[in-house]
Design a protein around this motif. Structure first.
Motif, short mmCIF file in Angstrom:
data_model
loop_
_atom_site.label_atom_id
_atom_site.label_comp_id
_atom_site.label_asym_id
_atom_site.label_seq_id
_atom_site.Cartn_x
_atom_site.Cartn_y
_atom_site.Cartn_z
N UNK A 110 0.82 -1.21 0.00
CA UNK A 110 0.00 0.00 0.00
C UNK A 110 0.86 1.26 0.00
N UNK A 111 2.19 1.11 0.02
CA UNK A 111 3.07 2.27 0.18
C UNK A 111 3.68 2.76 -1.13
N UNK A 139 -4.00 -1.29 -1.77
CA UNK A 139 -5.04 -0.51 -1.10
C UNK A 139 -5.66 -1.16 0.11
N UNK A 140 -5.08 -2.23 0.64
CA UNK A 140 -5.67 -2.89 1.80
C UNK A 140 -4.94 -2.56 3.10
N UNK A 141 -3.92 -1.73 3.02
CA UNK A 141 -3.25 -1.23 4.21
C UNK A 141 -2.67 -2.32 5.08
N UNK A 142 -2.67 -2.08 6.40
CA UNK A 142 -2.07 -3.00 7.36
C UNK A 142 -2.74 -4.36 7.37
N UNK A 143 -3.97 -4.44 6.89
CA UNK A 143 -4.74 -5.69 6.96
C UNK A 143 -4.41 -6.66 5.84
N UNK A 144 -3.59 -6.27 4.88
CA UNK A 144 -3.49 -6.98 3.60
C UNK A 144 -3.00 -8.41 3.67
N UNK A 145 -2.25 -8.79 4.71
CA UNK A 145 -1.68 -10.13 4.75
C UNK A 145 -2.75 -11.21 4.69
N UNK A 146 -3.81 -11.04 5.46
CA UNK A 146 -4.84 -12.08 5.50
C UNK A 146 -5.60 -12.20 4.17
N UNK A 147 -6.06 -11.12 3.54
CA UNK A 147 -6.66 -11.26 2.21
C UNK A 147 -5.70 -11.89 1.20
N UNK A 344 -4.35 -12.81 12.96
CA UNK A 344 -5.32 -11.75 12.68
C UNK A 344 -4.62 -10.45 12.26
N UNK A 345 -5.24 -9.76 11.32
CA UNK A 345 -4.74 -8.45 10.87
C UNK A 345 -5.93 -7.51 10.71
N UNK A 346 -5.65 -6.21 10.78
CA UNK A 346 -6.71 -5.21 10.64
C UNK A 346 -6.09 -3.94 10.10
N UNK A 347 -6.92 -3.08 9.52
CA UNK A 347 -6.38 -1.85 8.96
C UNK A 347 -7.40 -1.08 8.16
N UNK A 348 -6.92 -0.41 7.12
CA UNK A 348 -7.74 0.49 6.32
C UNK A 348 -9.00 -0.22 5.86
#
Length: 361
Positions: A110-111, A139-147, A344-348
């Motif tokens: 995302x950077x 575009x999934x930010x910090x959460x992207x690992x799980x998707x 677990x991950x979460x973010x944008x």
């Protein structure tokens, strides 16, 4: 799906928060920002904020204060492919899977933005087959690992791949932005550069010794779910300003992260008929110290439960999407007890994802 190997990579240059503060105070930006901003930066970088050091793709901290679109784009192009390929190579080495066996690659970031995407650079550097399936997620930010991992699981489940390389890479120093907004300043003090990778397979590992000399641990992905609330997207997001990425970070994030993480956990554990007391290892995205504290309170766990997340946060800072690979690698290196593990991950978004893993002893 089985996670056959994990690899991580970070720049060799390590900067403590004290060094970051001194660099900021001698930069031209210090005079441009107001007194309140000086106080915020000093407070974050002098108190125990859960972070001691970060790895940044910079030869000198003075470089970070050259903030313009062309410089940041060049920094991303120079370092994102290298970090991603290094993490991928280490994941392959630990997996027992030959590079020629990789049927698909999924790369998240995302950077920065490249077209053609990062996947092509990683394919080139690692020598993946020319017919490999390549997917770039942005575009999934910090959460992207799980998707990212979930897409790998879908490819394996559909039978279109036997082995998938999952990669998340962030060059946060290529997404630098400074102004007097407290959230912008705090985020500039939290994020580091790094990449994580995993080799995903439809079959478990063989019994031969892994990189540690011990038989590889069997890590099975059992179930997962996601929760996305677009109404909360403004709590945590990037926006484009002056041709650059500007991070929006609000005070609501720790409480949101804890609430959504608990909802995701309850959903998956309920389906599996597993109680949270049975979780032997917690592989959590940290976000920051306040997020970890909110998670501990919400989950009613003691501080030791998130020790791997806290350790990675202290040494590397918030690595955005790459962070949970570092945490999983740390738990494996420490020979954390086998049984049920929670990832677990979460973010944008605001988004949160969770997966139940079964790990042998």
């Amino acid at each position: 799906m089985y996670i056959r190997g994990i690899g991580t990579a970070a720049p060799s240059t390590r900067y403590t928060k004290a060094e970051c503060l001194r660099a900021f105070e001698r930069s031209a930006w210090f005079a441009r920002l107001d007194t309140r901003s000086h106080l915020i930066a000093r407070t974050v970088l002098q108190r125990d904020n859960g972070i001691e050091a970060r790895r940044l793709a910079l030869d000198s901290l003075d470089e970070v204060f050259t903030i313009d679109p062309d410089t940041l784009d060049r920094r991303f192009l120079a370092h994102a492919p290298t970090l991603a390929a290094d993490a991928g190579a280490r994941a392959l080495a630990s997996s027992g899977v030959d590079v020629s066996q990789i049927d698909a690659i999924v790369v998240s970031t995302c950077t920065g933005y490249l077209c053609p995407g990062l996947s092509g650079y990683v394919i080139e550097r690692l020598g993946l087959r020319p017919d490999v399936q390549a997917f770039d997620l942005v575009g999934q930010g910090c959460a992207a690992a799980l998707p990212n991992l979930m897409l790998g699981r879908s490819l394996l489940g559909a039978g279109s791949a036997k082995h998938v390389l999952s990669v998340c890479v962030e060059v946060s120093s290529a997404a630098m932005y400074l102004d007097n907004d407290p959230g912008v300043l705090i985020s500039a003090c939290l994020f580091g550069d790094g990449a994580g990778a995993a080799v995903l397979s439809s079959a478990p590992p063989d019994a031969e010794a892994g990189r540690s000399g011990r038989p590889p641990r069997r890590i099975e992905w059992v179930d997962s779910t996601s929760l996305i609330e677009p109404a909360q997207r403004k709590a945590l997001m990037f926006e484009q300003r002056e041709g650059m990425l500007r991070n929006i970070l609000t005070r609501e994030v720790p409480a949101l992260a804890a609430e959504y993480a608990q909802r995701v956990l309850r959903t998956v554990l309920g389906r599996a008929h597993v109680d949270s007391s049975e979780i032997a290892a917690w592989i959590m995205h940290a976000g920051g110290r306040d997020v970890l504290l909110a998670l501990e309170k919400r989950f009613e766990l003691d501080h030791d439960a998130f020790r791997y997340s806290a350790a990675m946060l202290r040494e590397y800072g918030n690595l955005s999407s790459a962070f949970v690979y570092f945490v999983l690698d740390a738990a494996l290196a420490d020979r954390a007890p086998g049984g049920w593990w929670w990832l677990s991950s979460f973010g944008a978004g605001f988004s949160c994802h969770g997966a139940l893993l079964r790990v042998d002893a």
